[in-house]
Structure formats: structure tokens, C-alpha cells
Design a protein around this motif. Structure first.
Motif: not given
Length: 251
Positions: A114-116, A76-80, A59-65
Motif C-alpha cells: 500500500h502506498v499513500l 494518491a492511494a495505491i495497492n499493488i 506483472k502487477f495487479n494494481l488498484s488506485a485512487q
């Protein structure tokens, strides 16, 4: 809005939310379930905010652009944050061609990851993870077409602490290890406990210039039993026991 017969010049803005969505993809053997999330898109940018996602046993909470151009995503910029279970970790290990003895044990709590990413240019990922009844791990890695860098890897629990860096490019290999990792820590990290693991301790730095070995610099000492040294080679360097001493250009 835009000229009627030139949709490629339209300015599109979308805002909305999703709830209770189930998706299937050929990239995943299981279904992706989205409990809820918000999204908006305009001028080539798509924002996903507060998505709560379930996949496999995780289970993940995810935000991304995401940034797109001509129907293709180029950045992409992703926070998990969330928890990854054993099934997910086994699937990831298979995708990365990791042997079973090097597969992390779940559940793995992921925090502030954080993934860039920029297509054909770079990948940078950093964040923390905590293995259930195991060590805390902080990892910062980056990759470009010519380089791969472990900028920082910290592994620590009540008995061990190690700070590791590893940088590789066509001309330079740079490795540092400082601290200690014992057998109990290794066993708590990985799913396959039957694999023979030992310990490693010391303070060693090695910088190899592949085109001019005489410029190489090495310093310190490392001792260990039943460990792997991550120098790039088709077959990894496995040591049943070793004492490695370095002084200037001598190893």
C-alpha cells in the motif's frame, strides 16, 4: 453537466474499461501493457480498479485512487500485488542510485503493498515481499519534508530473523536492531553474490539527540562482520569486524 461557457465548473463523471492497451512514457525505457482494468472519475477523484499491468519483466495487479485539483494530482492511494523481475529491480536501483551489490535479486513477489502519498506532505508505504529462494521481507516506511522513518523492517528465513527500525529527523536519530542476519541470507537477498558479505547479530538501541548529545540514550550490544551501519553520512560506515556495546550515554 454545467454552465456551457464555464467548463471549469462542469461536473464530469466517467466510467469505462480498458483492454489490450499499450502505453509509452519518457519516464520508462520500456512499454507499459495493460491487459484489462476498470476506471471511473468524478468530482476530482479518479479510481483505477483491477488493472493488470506488465512492464519490463514484471506483472502487477494494481488498484488506485487519485485526487486532483486544477489538472494536478495532489494525493494518491495505491495497492499493488505481483512479481518484479531482475530487469525492473535493476532499473529501480539505478533510479535510487543504489550500487549493484545492494540491488535486490529477482523475481520478487510483492504482496499487499500500500502506498499513500500527499504532495509536499507525506509518503507512507508498507507491505510484504518474498525473494525467490530467499528471505521474506516486511517493510513499513514513511517520509515527510523533514523526516525519514523505517517504522519496521523485518527480514526472516530459516536461518535469520532481524527486526530493524530507523528514524531520522533534523534533531533525532533513532536506530534499533534485534536478531541476526547471516551470510547465506544476505547472499540470497542481493543479485551480486560476489560482493563480500558477513553477518550481524545482537540487540542494540541507539537514540541520538543531535542538538543535545547529553540526552542521548543507548543500550545493548551488536556484533558483526562485513556489514554496513546505516547512519546518515556522505560515506556509509562499513565494518570489516565490530563489537558495539552501549550503556546509557556511552557507546
Amino acid at each position: 453537466s454545467g454552465p456551457l461557457f464555464k467548463p471549469q465548473n462542469w461536473d464530469i463523471q466517467t466510467r469505462g474499461s480498458v483492454e489490450g492497451v499499450v502505453l509509452g512514457s519518457s519516464a520508462f525505457p520500456g512499454m507499459i501493457k495493460i491487459a484489462h482494468g476498470k476506471l471511473n472519475a468524478e468530482k476530482g477523484k479518479i479510481n483505477y480498479d483491477k488493472f493488470k499491468v506488465t512492464i519490463f519483466d514484471s506483472k502487477f495487479n494494481l488498484s488506485a485512487q487519485l485526487e486532483s485539483e486544477q489538472k494536478s494530482i495532489y494525493a494518491a492511494a495505491i495497492n499493488i500485488e505481483g512479481t518484479a523481475g531482475d530487469e525492473t529491480l535493476n532499473w529501480v536501483a539505478q533510479k535510487l542510485n543504489l550500487p549493484p551489490e545492494e540491488t535486490l535479486r529477482g523475481p520478487l513477489k510483492i504482496k499487499n503493498v500500500h502506498v499513500l502519498w500527499e504532495r509536499d506532505k507525506k509518503l507512507h508505504a508498507y507491505g510484504s515481499a518474498l525473494i525467490n529462494d530467499g528471505p521474506h521481507i516486511y517493510l513499513d516506511i514513511s517520509k515527510s519534508p523533514d523526516t525519514f522513518d523505517i517504522n519496521k523492517l523485518i527480514i526472516r528465513d530459516e536461518e535469520s530473523r532481524a527486526d530493524i527500525t530507523f528514524n531520522i529527523s533534523p534533531r533525532i536519530i533513532d536506530l534499533t536492531f534485534k536478531g541476526n542476519l547471516n551470510e547465506q541470507t544476505f547472499n540470497r537477498m542481493f543479485a551480486k553474490e560476489s560482493f563480500r558479505r558477513g553477518w550481524v547479530k545482537g540487540d542494540l538501541s541507539v537514540k541520538l539527540f543531535m542538538d543535545k548529545y547529553e540526552r542521548s540514550k543507548m543500550e545493548g550490544k551488536l556484533e558483526g562482520k562485513d556489514f554496513i551501519l546505516p547512519f546518515p553520512s556522505e560515506v556509509p560506515l562499513k565494518f570489516s569486524h565490530a563489537v558495539i556495546s552501549a550503556d546509557k550515554a556511552k557507546l
